[in-house]
Scaffold this motif. Structure first.
Motif, PDB file in Angstrom:
ATOM      1  N   UNK A  24      48.406  13.553  32.557  1.00  0.00           N
ATOM      2  CA  UNK A  24      48.316  13.487  31.096  1.00  0.00           C
ATOM      3  C   UNK A  24      48.090  14.873  30.494  1.00  0.00           C
ATOM      4  N   UNK A  25      47.299  15.704  31.171  1.00  0.00           N
ATOM      5  CA  UNK A  25      47.087  17.079  30.700  1.00  0.00           C
ATOM      6  C   UNK A  25      48.389  17.884  30.746  1.00  0.00           C
ATOM      7  N   UNK A  26      49.205  17.577  31.722  1.00  0.00           N
ATOM      8  CA  UNK A  26      50.474  18.283  31.884  1.00  0.00           C
ATOM      9  C   UNK A  26      51.380  18.061  30.673  1.00  0.00           C
ATOM     10  N   UNK A  27      51.343  16.850  30.114  1.00  0.00           N
ATOM     11  CA  UNK A  27      52.210  16.519  28.990  1.00  0.00           C
ATOM     12  C   UNK A  27      51.471  16.512  27.656  1.00  0.00           C
ATOM     13  N   UNK A  28      50.313  17.130  27.587  1.00  0.00           N
ATOM     14  CA  UNK A  28      49.485  17.108  26.376  1.00  0.00           C
ATOM     15  C   UNK A  28      50.166  17.771  25.177  1.00  0.00           C
ATOM     16  N   UNK A  29      51.045  18.743  25.407  1.00  0.00           N
ATOM     17  CA  UNK A  29      51.703  19.435  24.303  1.00  0.00           C
ATOM     18  C   UNK A  29      52.810  18.601  23.654  1.00  0.00           C
ATOM     19  N   UNK A  30      53.233  17.523  24.304  1.00  0.00           N
ATOM     20  CA  UNK A  30      54.272  16.661  23.746  1.00  0.00           C
ATOM     21  C   UNK A  30      53.588  15.591  22.900  1.00  0.00           C
ATOM     22  N   UNK A  32      52.500  12.183  21.347  1.00  0.00           N
ATOM     23  CA  UNK A  32      52.602  10.858  21.969  1.00  0.00           C
ATOM     24  C   UNK A  32      53.791  10.031  21.482  1.00  0.00           C
ATOM     25  N   UNK A  33      54.181  10.160  20.215  1.00  0.00           N
ATOM     26  CA  UNK A  33      55.304   9.367  19.717  1.00  0.00           C
ATOM     27  C   UNK A  33      56.651   9.874  20.238  1.00  0.00           C
ATOM     28  N   UNK A  34      56.676  11.067  20.846  1.00  0.00           N
ATOM     29  CA  UNK A  34      57.910  11.604  21.414  1.00  0.00           C
ATOM     30  C   UNK A  34      58.002  11.380  22.920  1.00  0.00           C
ATOM     31  N   UNK A  35      56.945  10.894  23.522  1.00  0.00           N
ATOM     32  CA  UNK A  35      56.962  10.632  24.963  1.00  0.00           C
ATOM     33  C   UNK A  35      57.664   9.302  25.223  1.00  0.00           C
ATOM     34  N   UNK A  36      58.427   9.219  26.308  1.00  0.00           N
ATOM     35  CA  UNK A  36      59.097   7.945  26.610  1.00  0.00           C
ATOM     36  C   UNK A  36      58.076   6.854  26.941  1.00  0.00           C
ATOM     37  N   UNK A  37      58.297   5.675  26.382  1.00  0.00           N
ATOM     38  CA  UNK A  37      57.407   4.550  26.672  1.00  0.00           C
ATOM     39  C   UNK A  37      57.826   3.865  27.973  1.00  0.00           C
TER      40      UNK A  37
END
Length: 101
Positions: A24-30, A32-37
């Motif tokens: 989760x820390x790895x993708x923290x800059x993205x 949340x609404x742009x992350x694939x569900x």
């Protein structure tokens, strides 16, 4: 060849190399609404089925276009010429055949 996923220790080692503690820390800059569900991936298939799928997909490629990897597809406009002039091609013979008189 069997697929052998990484272990939790491997995952922690990889994360520590890039300087984060969790995925989760790895993708923290993205945002949340742009992350694939979900990835909506099809079920696994055998090697023959996957090869046939990609062969069919490759057959759809247009042979009259040139691929400049990363630059898209554009038709050629002129021949490519080397920037360094080339010397005329002359074969090197280590012997001379006898002359016919």
């Amino acid at each position: 060849m069997p697929y052998i996923p990484h272990t939790p220790d491997d995952l922690q080692e990889m994360l520590s190399v890039v300087g984060v503690r969790t995925l989760d820390d790895l993708f923290a800059d993205i945002p949340p609404d742009m992350r694939p569900q979900s990835f909506n991936l099809p079920k696994g298939q055998g090697e023959a089925a996957v090869c046939a799928y990609f062969e069919d997909l490759a057959a759809k490629n247009s042979p009259d276009m040139i691929s400049f990897l990363g630059a898209g597809f554009i038709p050629p406009t002129r021949p490519i010429r080397p920037s360094v002039p080339r010397a005329p091609c002359r074969p090197f013979l280590s012997f001379r055949p006898p002359s016919v008189a």
